[in-house]
Design a protein around this motif. Structure first.
Motif, PDB file in Angstrom:
ATOM      1  N   ASP A 214       4.318  -6.387  19.843  1.00 26.90           N
ATOM      2  CA  ASP A 214       3.193  -5.764  20.441  1.00 26.90           C
ATOM      3  C   ASP A 214       3.128  -4.115  20.376  1.00 26.90           C
ATOM      4  N   GLU A 215       4.659  -3.746  20.461  1.00 21.71           N
ATOM      5  CA  GLU A 215       4.826  -2.275  20.756  1.00 21.71           C
ATOM      6  C   GLU A 215       4.070  -1.408  19.686  1.00 21.71           C
ATOM      7  N   VAL A 216       3.584  -0.207  20.100  1.00 24.79           N
ATOM      8  CA  VAL A 216       2.960   0.466  19.217  1.00 24.79           C
ATOM      9  C   VAL A 216       4.171   1.743  18.828  1.00 24.79           C
ATOM     10  N   PHE A 217       4.173   2.086  17.537  1.00 29.47           N
ATOM     11  CA  PHE A 217       5.100   2.911  16.851  1.00 29.47           C
ATOM     12  C   PHE A 217       4.544   3.685  15.765  1.00 29.47           C
ATOM     13  N   TYR A 218       4.929   4.705  15.424  1.00 22.87           N
ATOM     14  CA  TYR A 218       4.613   5.789  14.492  1.00 22.87           C
ATOM     15  C   TYR A 218       5.509   5.675  13.343  1.00 22.87           C
ATOM     16  N   SER A 219       5.002   5.980  12.132  1.00 26.13           N
ATOM     17  CA  SER A 219       6.021   5.922  10.936  1.00 26.13           C
ATOM     18  C   SER A 219       5.560   7.373  10.153  1.00 26.13           C
ATOM     19  N   VAL A 220       6.595   7.907   9.360  1.00 29.88           N
ATOM     20  CA  VAL A 220       6.537   9.138   8.658  1.00 29.88           C
ATOM     21  C   VAL A 220       7.230   9.025   7.415  1.00 29.88           C
ATOM     22  N   LEU A 221       6.705   9.574   6.414  1.00 27.74           N
ATOM     23  CA  LEU A 221       7.157   9.641   5.093  1.00 27.74           C
ATOM     24  C   LEU A 221       7.786  11.214   4.796  1.00 27.74           C
ATOM     25  N   ALA A 222       8.881  11.198   4.544  1.00 26.66           N
ATOM     26  CA  ALA A 222       9.588  12.731   4.141  1.00 26.66           C
ATOM     27  C   ALA A 222      10.262  12.808   3.113  1.00 26.66           C
ATOM     28  N   VAL A 223      10.245  13.814   2.418  1.00 24.03           N
ATOM     29  CA  VAL A 223      11.046  14.084   1.120  1.00 24.03           C
ATOM     30  C   VAL A 223      12.440  14.586   1.705  1.00 24.03           C
ATOM     31  N   GLU A 224      13.442  13.805   0.907  1.00 22.89           N
ATOM     32  CA  GLU A 224      14.734  14.332   1.111  1.00 22.89           C
ATOM     33  C   GLU A 224      15.698  14.416  -0.286  1.00 22.89           C
ATOM     34  N   GLY A 225      15.605  15.630  -0.723  1.00 24.72           N
ATOM     35  CA  GLY A 225      16.271  15.719  -2.123  1.00 24.72           C
ATOM     36  C   GLY A 225      15.239  14.821  -3.156  1.00 24.72           C
ATOM     37  N   ALA A 226      15.788  13.866  -3.560  1.00 27.87           N
ATOM     38  CA  ALA A 226      14.908  13.302  -4.750  1.00 27.87           C
ATOM     39  C   ALA A 226      14.377  12.071  -4.145  1.00 27.87           C
ATOM     40  N   ASP A 227      14.717  11.841  -2.899  1.00 26.04           N
ATOM     41  CA  ASP A 227      14.482  10.413  -2.230  1.00 26.04           C
ATOM     42  C   ASP A 227      13.273  10.844  -1.530  1.00 26.04           C
ATOM     43  N   THR A 228      12.145   9.764  -1.135  1.00 28.44           N
ATOM     44  CA  THR A 228      11.399   9.648  -0.217  1.00 28.44           C
ATOM     45  C   THR A 228      11.720   8.663   0.834  1.00 28.44           C
ATOM     46  N   VAL A 229      11.772   8.982   2.128  1.00 23.71           N
ATOM     47  CA  VAL A 229      12.485   7.932   3.236  1.00 23.71           C
ATOM     48  C   VAL A 229      11.172   7.932   4.230  1.00 23.71           C
ATOM     49  N   ARG A 230      11.438   6.513   4.963  1.00 25.98           N
ATOM     50  CA  ARG A 230      10.489   6.669   5.912  1.00 25.98           C
ATOM     51  C   ARG A 230      11.326   6.498   7.285  1.00 25.98           C
ATOM     52  N   ARG A 231      10.690   6.964   8.317  1.00 26.80           N
ATOM     53  CA  ARG A 231      11.272   7.033   9.692  1.00 26.80           C
ATOM     54  C   ARG A 231      10.191   6.576  10.670  1.00 26.80           C
ATOM     55  N   ASP A 232      10.767   5.631  11.439  1.00 25.57           N
ATOM     56  CA  ASP A 232       9.640   5.028  12.497  1.00 25.57           C
ATOM     57  C   ASP A 232      10.443   5.403  13.951  1.00 25.57           C
ATOM     58  N   TYR A 233       9.265   5.776  14.603  1.00 29.80           N
ATOM     59  CA  TYR A 233       9.549   6.314  15.819  1.00 29.80           C
ATOM     60  C   TYR A 233       8.808   5.310  17.301  1.00 29.80           C
ATOM     61  N   SER A 234       9.374   5.275  18.158  1.00 30.31           N
ATOM     62  CA  SER A 234       8.568   4.729  19.387  1.00 30.31           C
ATOM     63  C   SER A 234       7.563   5.389  19.765  1.00 30.31           C
ATOM     64  N   ALA A 235       6.756   5.062  20.569  1.00 34.85           N
ATOM     65  CA  ALA A 235       5.664   5.899  21.157  1.00 34.85           C
ATOM     66  C   ALA A 235       6.092   6.940  22.120  1.00 34.85           C
ATOM     67  N   GLU A 236       7.260   6.490  22.994  1.00 34.77           N
ATOM     68  CA  GLU A 236       8.000   7.229  23.520  1.00 34.77           C
ATOM     69  C   GLU A 236       8.607   8.404  23.134  1.00 34.77           C
ATOM     70  N   ALA A 237       9.234   8.132  21.794  1.00 37.29           N
ATOM     71  CA  ALA A 237       9.827   9.417  20.973  1.00 37.29           C
ATOM     72  C   ALA A 237       9.138  10.330  20.182  1.00 37.29           C
ATOM     73  N   TRP A 238       7.622   9.782  19.946  1.00 36.48           N
ATOM     74  CA  TRP A 238       6.699  10.350  19.019  1.00 36.48           C
ATOM     75  C   TRP A 238       6.279  11.727  19.886  1.00 36.48           C
ATOM     76  N   HIS A 239       6.562  13.046  19.028  1.00 41.01           N
ATOM     77  CA  HIS A 239       6.087  14.115  19.572  1.00 41.01           C
ATOM     78  C   HIS A 239       5.071  14.609  18.669  1.00 41.01           C
ATOM     79  N   GLY A 240       4.467  13.953  17.804  1.00 40.30           N
ATOM     80  CA  GLY A 240       3.679  14.316  16.664  1.00 40.30           C
ATOM     81  C   GLY A 240       4.725  14.274  15.268  1.00 40.30           C
ATOM     82  N   PRO A 241       3.798  14.438  14.138  1.00 42.44           N
ATOM     83  CA  PRO A 241       4.756  14.535  12.970  1.00 42.44           C
ATOM     84  C   PRO A 241       5.468  15.733  12.748  1.00 42.44           C
ATOM     85  N   PRO A 242       6.705  15.677  12.182  1.00 44.03           N
ATOM     86  CA  PRO A 242       7.467  16.574  12.191  1.00 44.03           C
ATOM     87  C   PRO A 242       7.015  17.453  11.020  1.00 44.03           C
TER      88      PRO A 242
END
Length: 158
Positions: free
Chosen positions: A22-50
């Motif tokens: 039941d915990e809320v979290f945030y996810s982002v998709l970012a490009v790193e070189g030729a790869d697209t990576v996903r990162r997940d962040y807890s609500a406490e660590a979320w400060h908006g999308p990078p």
């Protein structure tokens, strides 16, 4: 552009804490070189999308013993996406739904281009109906993104 979206890592990229049911979290998709990576962040660590991420969304871990919720059939998602094409006041909803369809592999992100007015457009291709769609990039505010997420959940969850 075609890429695989990883599943939720089930832990915070910043604090390394495992997400609880039941915990809320945030996810982002970012490009790193030729790869697209996903990162997940807890609500406490979320400060908006990078800066420079492809997209982000808010989610909630399933509760213990909770039945899995499923989306409406892909044809319903596509039909709703097509209906939104001419509704200029709802282009942010269409943009978010387009990203959702890419995430669910209903459509592929083929390209990004600009129209005559200089607005950025996503070019999506749907192999199911062999159609190409263009939708304006209308990035919603965090509050509006939550409203859109709630609206789509109410309309499109079975």
């Amino acid at each position: 552009m075609d890429f695989e979206v990883q599943r939720c890592t089930r832990h915070c990229a910043e604090t390394h804490k495992t997400f609880e049911p039941d915990e809320v979290f945030y996810s982002v998709l970012a490009v790193e070189g030729a790869d697209t990576v996903r990162r997940d962040y807890s609500a406490e660590a979320w400060h908006g999308p990078p800066e420079g991420v492809l997209g982000w969304w808010k989610s909630q871990m399933p509760g213990r013993g909770e039945n899995k919720v499923s989306w409406a059939p892909n044809d319903v998602l596509l039909r709703y996406f097509e209906e939104l094409e001419d509704n200029l006041q709802r282009q942010d909803v269409r943009y978010v739904l387009g990203l959702l369809m890419v995430r669910r592999r209903i459509c592929r992100l083929e390209d990004a281009e600009q129209n005559e007015a200089g607005d950025e457009l996503l070019v999506l291709y749907c192999p199911r109906n062999e159609k190409t769609y263009k939708t304006p990039v209308v990035t919603p505010t965090e509050q509006r993104a939550e409203e859109i997420q709630e609206e789509l959940a109410q309309l499109l969850f079975k």
